[in-house]
Design an enzyme around this catalytic site. Sequence first.
Site, PDB file in Angstrom:
ATOM      1  CB  THR A   1      -0.884   0.043   1.259  1.00 22.48           C
ATOM      2  OG1 THR A   1      -0.012   0.070   2.394  1.00 22.48           O
ATOM      3  CG2 THR A   1      -1.783  -1.172   1.357  1.00 22.48           C
TER       4      THR A   1
ATOM      5  CD1 TRP B   1     -18.293  13.030  10.992  1.00 20.29           C
ATOM      6  CD2 TRP B   1     -18.854  11.234   9.773  1.00 20.29           C
ATOM      7  NE1 TRP B   1     -17.952  11.911  11.711  1.00 20.29           N
ATOM      8  CE2 TRP B   1     -18.282  10.798  10.984  1.00 20.29           C
ATOM      9  CE3 TRP B   1     -19.261  10.287   8.848  1.00 20.29           C
ATOM     10  CZ2 TRP B   1     -18.123   9.457  11.289  1.00 20.29           C
ATOM     11  CZ3 TRP B   1     -19.108   8.942   9.139  1.00 20.29           C
ATOM     12  CH2 TRP B   1     -18.544   8.541  10.366  1.00 20.29           C
TER      13      TRP B   1
END
Length: 537
Positions: free
Chosen positions: A182, A442
């Site tokens: 990754t 959010w």
Amino acid sequence: MAMMDVQLNSWLLFDHAPRHFGTTEVVTHFGPEGVHRYTYSDFARRTQQLMHALDQLGITKGERVATLAWNSYRHLECYFGVPCSGRILHTLNLRLSPAELGWIIADADDRALLVDLDLVPLLERIPAADLRGVERIVVLSERVPDSSIPGLLAYEELLAEQPASYPPPDIDERSPLGLCYTSGTTGRPKGAVYTHRSTVLHSLVASSAAGLGIGPQDCILPQVPMFHVNAWGMPYAGAATGAKQVFLAGPLDPRCLVDLLFEEQVTIAAGVPTVWLTVAEELARRGHRPPALRYIIVGGAQPPRSLIERYQNEFDIPIVQAWGMTETSPLGGVAWPKHEMRDWDAERLTTTVRTQAGLPVPGISVSIRDAAGVELPFDGKTMGELCVRGPWVIDSYWKGAGSEQFTADGWFRTGDIAVGSPEGYFVIADRTKDLIKSGGEWISSVDLEADIMAMPEVAEAAVVAMPDPRWQERPLAFVVLRSGATVTLEQLREHLEKRGWQRWQLPDRVQIIDAIPKTSVGKFDKKVLRGREGSVS
Ligand code: ADP
């Protein structure tokens, strides 16, 4: 009664093209150095020579063979030659720093390294201690350059001495085929291990019409690096189905890419949104569309709606969005319209399908969960963490890193915040670490960016969270303007309000910059932007 017990190993993918597509071409464009073309028959012969060469070099089964290479036919030979002879293919990201590469090579315990000629200088800068375990270094070229690294071998010389056919060894389908790290945006990079079985199943679904839709009638051009999640599995799916393949070696050259779309009659191209933002200007100059191009697969980050609409309206090229990540091989979802939507107008299709990240592909299950792990409804508004499971989703990392990303009930926590739609699609609202948490609510930085990029004055935009003593975090917009354009904070806020944003969700500050920094695979690099927050006036 039972079915034949055929092992799902890489020979299943490798065997097919030379047998039935022996005259189909693989084309590599090397920029000023010209174009290389050969057929799947040539590819099969040379790939088997590579398998013999690896035997001769003493690399044993299960050992890691790393590549440090651009997209090319030689890299394609490594994609098959390494795993089909029982070794593990480890694709290294050539955009990482020498120190990062060294760390990864040592962590993977790479035994051999296959490197492009022009990347030998990069290899020379890797700390020697990290290369201690690497016994053989092969330069993917006719010759070896002068180098401070001793004992370099030339790929073409090695291959020339080898027989053209290699007896398929017994390879357990559950044994490792490949290793891909990754990007390490959170902490150290982690290795995702793919097995033969996972890669075969992934390739079959990737080639299917529910996946990327790759078949014998196609010519594919993955403008995704082969070091980035196996170029989204396209080289494997392409060989498995006998599709013609086209590679552009070296960094992105928009003119060259568009030339290839025309000259090679490419039917499917793929890449991250920033590639297509750059290529749009070049396409606009041509005045007509590449004739054979059916669609472009865009994934790795959310493409702005303005990009999708421009390709559709100005170039008549559909953009099909796909979602995935290194840990999912990568294909998890593709946003194809459904049969019942065939009479929908373009506007509705764009809103409901094209701007979504995907519809889960067969074999992949998706569950959107809240912080307590409770599954959330696909209602078009509730955000939660996207969790996935399936035969090509990893169940652990190399050497057991990152165990917190796996739930007790067998799901992989992606770190993506998603919203499921009533039609069954999902969209990525943010990554957990990029989400803006303001006053207990959010705010999706991705949605804000997309709407800012819809302003005609704006070329690119990225939004990051800025720490705020009162609200915890507030959005900060970095904006790149089109040449000659200007935008004030008030204009930007007004534009967003018109598009339905609430006042509390609007950026309090905007900073005009020359370019959004990009990550090693061409995505907006928010880590770098966050580092710049302090300098904002
Ligand atoms: P990184 O971005 O850290 O280098 P990957 O290359 O594995 O890692 O990218 C995976 C991530 O890319 C996903 O977790 C997701 O955040 C993002 N991504 C992939 N496809 C999409 C998409 N269609 N829309 C939005 N985000 C996407």
